[in-house]
Design a protein around this motif. Structure first.
Motif, PDB file in Angstrom:
ATOM      1  N   THR A 182       0.952  -1.397  -0.101  1.00 58.21           N
ATOM      2  CA  THR A 182       0.185   0.004   0.042  1.00 58.21           C
ATOM      3  C   THR A 182       1.005   1.324  -0.109  1.00 58.21           C
ATOM      4  O   THR A 182       0.453   2.203  -0.738  1.00 58.21           O
ATOM      5  N   ALA A 183       1.835   1.372   0.779  1.00 58.07           N
ATOM      6  CA  ALA A 183       2.724   2.497   0.914  1.00 58.07           C
ATOM      7  C   ALA A 183       3.398   2.544  -0.505  1.00 58.07           C
ATOM      8  O   ALA A 183       3.574   3.831  -1.011  1.00 58.07           O
ATOM      9  N   ARG A 184       3.968   1.699  -1.066  1.00 56.95           N
ATOM     10  CA  ARG A 184       4.740   1.785  -2.122  1.00 56.95           C
ATOM     11  C   ARG A 184       3.787   2.200  -3.279  1.00 56.95           C
ATOM     12  O   ARG A 184       4.262   3.171  -3.974  1.00 56.95           O
ATOM     13  N   ARG A 185       2.682   1.786  -3.418  1.00 62.88           N
ATOM     14  CA  ARG A 185       1.711   2.118  -4.661  1.00 62.88           C
ATOM     15  C   ARG A 185       1.400   3.558  -4.161  1.00 62.88           C
ATOM     16  O   ARG A 185       0.952   4.378  -5.198  1.00 62.88           O
ATOM     17  N   LEU A 186       0.939   4.003  -3.208  1.00 66.98           N
ATOM     18  CA  LEU A 186       0.780   5.378  -2.838  1.00 66.98           C
ATOM     19  C   LEU A 186       1.920   6.124  -3.207  1.00 66.98           C
ATOM     20  O   LEU A 186       1.558   7.462  -3.656  1.00 66.98           O
ATOM     21  N   ARG A 187       3.022   6.017  -2.698  1.00 69.19           N
ATOM     22  CA  ARG A 187       4.216   6.735  -2.966  1.00 69.19           C
ATOM     23  C   ARG A 187       4.460   6.949  -4.615  1.00 69.19           C
ATOM     24  O   ARG A 187       4.638   8.038  -4.922  1.00 69.19           O
ATOM     25  N   GLU A 188       4.116   6.030  -5.295  1.00 69.34           N
ATOM     26  CA  GLU A 188       4.243   5.865  -6.632  1.00 69.34           C
ATOM     27  C   GLU A 188       2.971   6.745  -7.373  1.00 69.34           C
ATOM     28  O   GLU A 188       3.286   7.628  -8.232  1.00 69.34           O
ATOM     29  N   ARG A 189       2.055   6.532  -6.752  1.00 69.82           N
ATOM     30  CA  ARG A 189       0.835   7.547  -7.311  1.00 69.82           C
ATOM     31  C   ARG A 189       1.101   8.980  -6.999  1.00 69.82           C
ATOM     32  O   ARG A 189       0.796   9.786  -7.922  1.00 69.82           O
ATOM     33  N   LEU A 190       1.627   9.273  -5.831  1.00 68.27           N
ATOM     34  CA  LEU A 190       1.793  10.649  -5.408  1.00 68.27           C
ATOM     35  C   LEU A 190       3.271  11.210  -6.092  1.00 68.27           C
ATOM     36  O   LEU A 190       3.618  12.366  -6.388  1.00 68.27           O
ATOM     37  N   GLY A 191       4.051  10.369  -6.989  1.00 70.53           N
ATOM     38  CA  GLY A 191       5.268  10.715  -7.325  1.00 70.53           C
ATOM     39  C   GLY A 191       6.491  10.981  -6.516  1.00 70.53           C
ATOM     40  O   GLY A 191       7.314  11.949  -6.885  1.00 70.53           O
ATOM     41  N   LEU A 192       6.421  10.478  -5.364  1.00 65.83           N
ATOM     42  CA  LEU A 192       7.380  10.706  -4.442  1.00 65.83           C
ATOM     43  C   LEU A 192       8.732   9.761  -4.719  1.00 65.83           C
ATOM     44  O   LEU A 192       8.387   8.788  -5.023  1.00 65.83           O
ATOM     45  N   ASP A 193       9.525  10.367  -4.298  1.00 66.31           N
ATOM     46  CA  ASP A 193      11.043   9.380  -4.313  1.00 66.31           C
ATOM     47  C   ASP A 193      11.190   8.503  -3.179  1.00 66.31           C
ATOM     48  O   ASP A 193      10.215   8.607  -2.159  1.00 66.31           O
TER      49      ASP A 193
END
Length: 207
Positions: free
Chosen positions: A196-207
């Motif tokens: 969940t954390a990884r997919r949210l990070r990718e969706r938000l465009g965070l490094d």
């Protein structure tokens, strides 16, 4: 609070210590000390309407009922139940049966699956239905930790906060903790939280 904690902490899905030992600890120590401390914490968040969780669950159920009726007119009933406390799962299932419901979709509000949460809710449903002669058609949703609409909802919530408050240097995600031994025993909760954390990070465009 003591009654709630006794029900919650007696669930073998929550604490996997041998039952005889855990009963001694629970009734001899924990239920003598923890209720007062928990009550003080609950008092700080209680509202005039009651428990924030209960009030929010009821509002969510009503909103979902209204949305479904607007999108799919028909005899669809939405009811919420609490794993511990009221409205109890068994009570709600019996109410649905009294209303003539023959097909039930169970959606636990735990996006990430854990034996301590999702499986415990399924246990309660099974316990209730084990006393029924005519069972309804059942469908269970186990998890939706990586479902695109769920990730999108999380992302929009974060973005709305950023628009109101500005962006901080870090985005901190907090999940409930479970013993590491549960992970090694096969519980997928930790891994699903990571996804969940990884997919949210990718969706938000965070490094």
């Amino acid at each position: 609070v003591r009654r709630y904690l006794a029900q919650f902490l007696a669930d073998p899905r929550i604490v996997e210590t041998p039952r005889w030992l855990w009963r001694l600890i629970l009734h001899g120590v924990i239920l003598r000390l923890r209720p007062a401390r928990s009550a003080e914490l609950y008092r700080k968040i209680w509202t005039a309407q009651g428990s924030p969780l209960a009030v929010g669950m009821a509002a969510l159920s009503e909103r979902l009922q209204a949305t479904l009726r607007a999108q799919r007119p028909g005899p669809i009933l939405v009811r919420h139940a609490m794993r511990y406390g009221d409205p109890a799962i068994g009570t709600v299932l019996r109410d649905l049966a009294a209303a003539g419901v023959r097909r039930v979709l169970v959606l636990p509000l735990f996006p990430q699956y854990s034996g301590t949460t999702t499986a415990s809710a399924f246990d309660a449903i099974g316990t209730e239905l084990s006393r029924w002669r005519w069972l309804p058609e059942l469908r269970f949703i186990n998890s939706y930790h990586a479902a695109p609409h769920y990730i999108e909802a999380l992302a929009r919530s974060v973005e709305a906060h950023w628009q109101r408050q500005g962006r901080a240097p870090r985005l901190l995600l907090s999940f409930h903790g479970t013993p590491e031994s549960y992970l090694h025993a096969g519980d997928p909760y930790f891994c699903q939280c990571q996804e969940t954390a990884r997919r949210l990070r990718e969706r938000l465009g965070l490094d």
